[in-house]
Design an enzyme around this catalytic site. Structure first.
Site, mmCIF file in Angstrom:
data_model
loop_
_atom_site.group_PDB
_atom_site.id
_atom_site.type_symbol
_atom_site.label_atom_id
_atom_site.label_comp_id
_atom_site.label_asym_id
_atom_site.label_seq_id
_atom_site.Cartn_x
_atom_site.Cartn_y
_atom_site.Cartn_z
ATOM 1 N N SER A 1 30.198 36.829 -7.072
ATOM 2 C CA SER A 1 29.536 35.617 -6.584
ATOM 3 C C SER A 1 30.325 34.954 -5.462
ATOM 4 C CB SER A 1 29.362 34.618 -7.723
ATOM 5 O OG SER A 1 30.609 34.097 -8.133
ATOM 6 N N THR B 1 29.921 31.202 -7.289
ATOM 7 C CA THR B 1 30.752 30.228 -6.562
ATOM 8 C C THR B 1 32.072 29.953 -7.284
ATOM 9 O OG1 THR B 1 28.716 29.107 -5.861
ATOM 10 C CG2 THR B 1 30.772 27.917 -5.493
ATOM 11 N N THR C 1 31.651 30.672 -1.733
ATOM 12 C CA THR C 1 30.608 31.397 -2.469
ATOM 13 C C THR C 1 29.931 32.456 -1.605
ATOM 14 O OG1 THR C 1 28.617 31.046 -3.825
ATOM 15 C CG2 THR C 1 28.712 29.850 -1.756
ATOM 16 N N ARG D 1 19.615 31.545 4.247
ATOM 17 C CA ARG D 1 19.632 30.446 3.268
ATOM 18 C C ARG D 1 21.069 29.938 3.077
ATOM 19 N NH1 ARG D 1 22.494 29.559 -1.810
ATOM 20 N NH2 ARG D 1 21.240 28.222 -3.138
ATOM 21 N N THR E 1 29.346 24.341 -8.927
ATOM 22 C CA THR E 1 28.809 25.699 -8.941
ATOM 23 C C THR E 1 27.416 25.600 -9.561
ATOM 24 O OG1 THR E 1 29.697 26.208 -11.136
ATOM 25 C CG2 THR E 1 31.109 26.743 -9.270
ATOM 26 N N GLY E 2 26.595 26.608 -9.315
ATOM 27 C CA GLY E 2 25.250 26.587 -9.896
ATOM 28 C C GLY E 2 24.181 26.456 -8.823
HETATM 29 N N1 GLY Z 1 26.097 26.859 -5.564
HETATM 30 C C1 GLY Z 1 26.000 27.998 -4.794
HETATM 31 C C2 GLY Z 1 24.720 28.175 -4.129
HETATM 32 O O1 GLY Z 1 23.698 27.705 -4.595
HETATM 33 O O2 GLY Z 1 24.699 28.817 -3.093
#
Ligand code: GLY
Length: 370
Positions: free
Chosen positions: A91, A224, A242, A252, A275-276
């Site tokens: 990640s 992340t 991340t 994105r 994170t998330g």
């Molecule tokens: N929190 C990492 C992402 O959504 O890219």
């Protein structure tokens, strides 16, 4: 912890030290003198697992450097570089799960509390350690955020090697499986090419099914690492890095490189990072919200829970809610205040990494929902 001194005791202390008492007009009644700060580094749980073949995790390295005189932000970046470079974490950095076109695009930002420096990069391709490039944006430019080709050109000009492909065998295999599931007319499974093709599923449905079947670590769908620290001087910094949402639309950008979302640091108040699911955090700018709660005196746990409650209130689309009407995605915050108090918070039970004088460990985050 702070110590509140009375006007009388301050004047007495000043007199005994040979200082002239302050005139009343120069005197403020709420003077806090902080006790010595116990240095601490906190991060998402992956900051105390992967070691990239070395002997230390992210939080260990950051704490060791920070407590032996290295600049606070440089210490944290050296810590997250371990996770960025280790393909075991899919990640972050090298070996991160690529976008829908099979290209690894990385996001990162960092903030230096005492120097009030900030820098970030987004959708950066070909550089394993985007946090190092984010740091150079902070230290060597007049800007706070560089993206895409411009970020890559900047990295090249600063001497970084630009690699043609940051996929590993594992991340490419996972991506090809995702293609088979989402584009079955073009990408056939050789072992099943005489069977009827599987039904094409939406990208996210296929991603979550793959996480359930063990193709992907469920923690790495958004993944992340965020890492924050405070040193013995009370100086605070933070960094987030991340590979972003697995199989994202190319271009994105999530919350991680955005100041106030994936990270916010105010040296006089504290630090928060996430994170998330980045979209939920971007909509609510939670790291900024949390640090402002710290500034008002909230405990890190309460500041973090306030942000999660804000996200929950603002999550109204049925596709994002579970059968109980609660957010159906993961979102975690890692919070450190000016006194060195810290907390992890998340919607559901989760863990975060800590390293202080007692060594590295993983502790429970505070869940909003049991
Ligand atoms: N929190 C990492 C992402 O959504 O890219």
């Amino acid at each position: 912890m702070s110590q509140k001194l009375s006007r009388r005791s301050l004047i007495a202390a000043g007199v005994s030290a040979g200082l002239a008492p302050l005139a009343k007009s120069e005197f403020t009644t709420n003077i806090f003198i902080p006790k010595a700060i116990n240095p601490v580094v906190i991060s998402s749980a992956n900051g105390n697992s992967v070691k990239n073949g070395g002997s230390e995790t992210c939080v260990q390295t950051a704490f060791r450097l920070m407590t032996s005189g290295t600049d606070i932000l440089e210490s944290l970046i050296a810590g997250v570089n371990i996770v960025e470079s280790d393909p075991a974490d899919t990640s972050v950095g090298y070996g991160g799960i690529p976008n829908a076109h099979g290209v690894v695009q990385l996001d990162s930002c960092c903030m230096h509390g005492p120097k009030k420096w900030a820098g970030g990069v987004a959708a950066l391709e070909g550089v394993r350690n985007p946090s190092k490039v984010a740091h150079l944006v902070a230290t060597s430019t007049d800007h706070h955020l560089l993206v895409g080709k411009g970020a890559q050109d900047f990295a090249r000009n600063m001497g970084f090697e630009i690699e043609a492909d940051l996929n590993t065998e594992r991340s490419r295999k996972v991506w090809l499986e995702w293609l088979r599931r989402t584009d079955p007319e073009h990408y056939l499974d050789p072992s099943k090419r005489h069977s009827p093709p599987p039904t094409a599923k939406s990208g996210m449905e296929a991603t979550l099914a793959m996480a359930q079947e063990g193709w992907l670590d469920p923690e790495h769908v958004w993944g992340t690492i965020n890492c924050n620290g405070i040193n013995a001087n009370g100086d605070i910094a933070g960094v987030t890095t991340t590979s972003g949402l697995a199989f994202k639309i190319p271009g994105r950008v999530g919350d991680s490189p955005i100041l106030g979302a994936g990270l916010y640091v105010a040296n006089e108040a504290g630090a928060a990072g996430s994170t998330g699911r980045g979209e939920a955090n971007l909509f609510n700018l939670c790291s900024y919200l949390i640090v402002e709660e710290l500034r008002r005196g909230a405990h890190p746990k309460d500041a973090g829970l306030a942000a999660l409650k804000r996200v929950a209130v603002n999550t109204i689309e049925p596709r994002l809610l579970n059968e109980r009407g609660r957010p159906n995605f993961g979102l975690n915050f890692y919070i450190l205040d000016k006194q060195g108090r810290h907390a992890g918070v998340a919607f559901t039970p989760s863990r975060y990494a800590v390293c202080d004088a007692n060594g590295p460990r993983t502790e429970n985050s505070e869940p909003l929902y049991q």
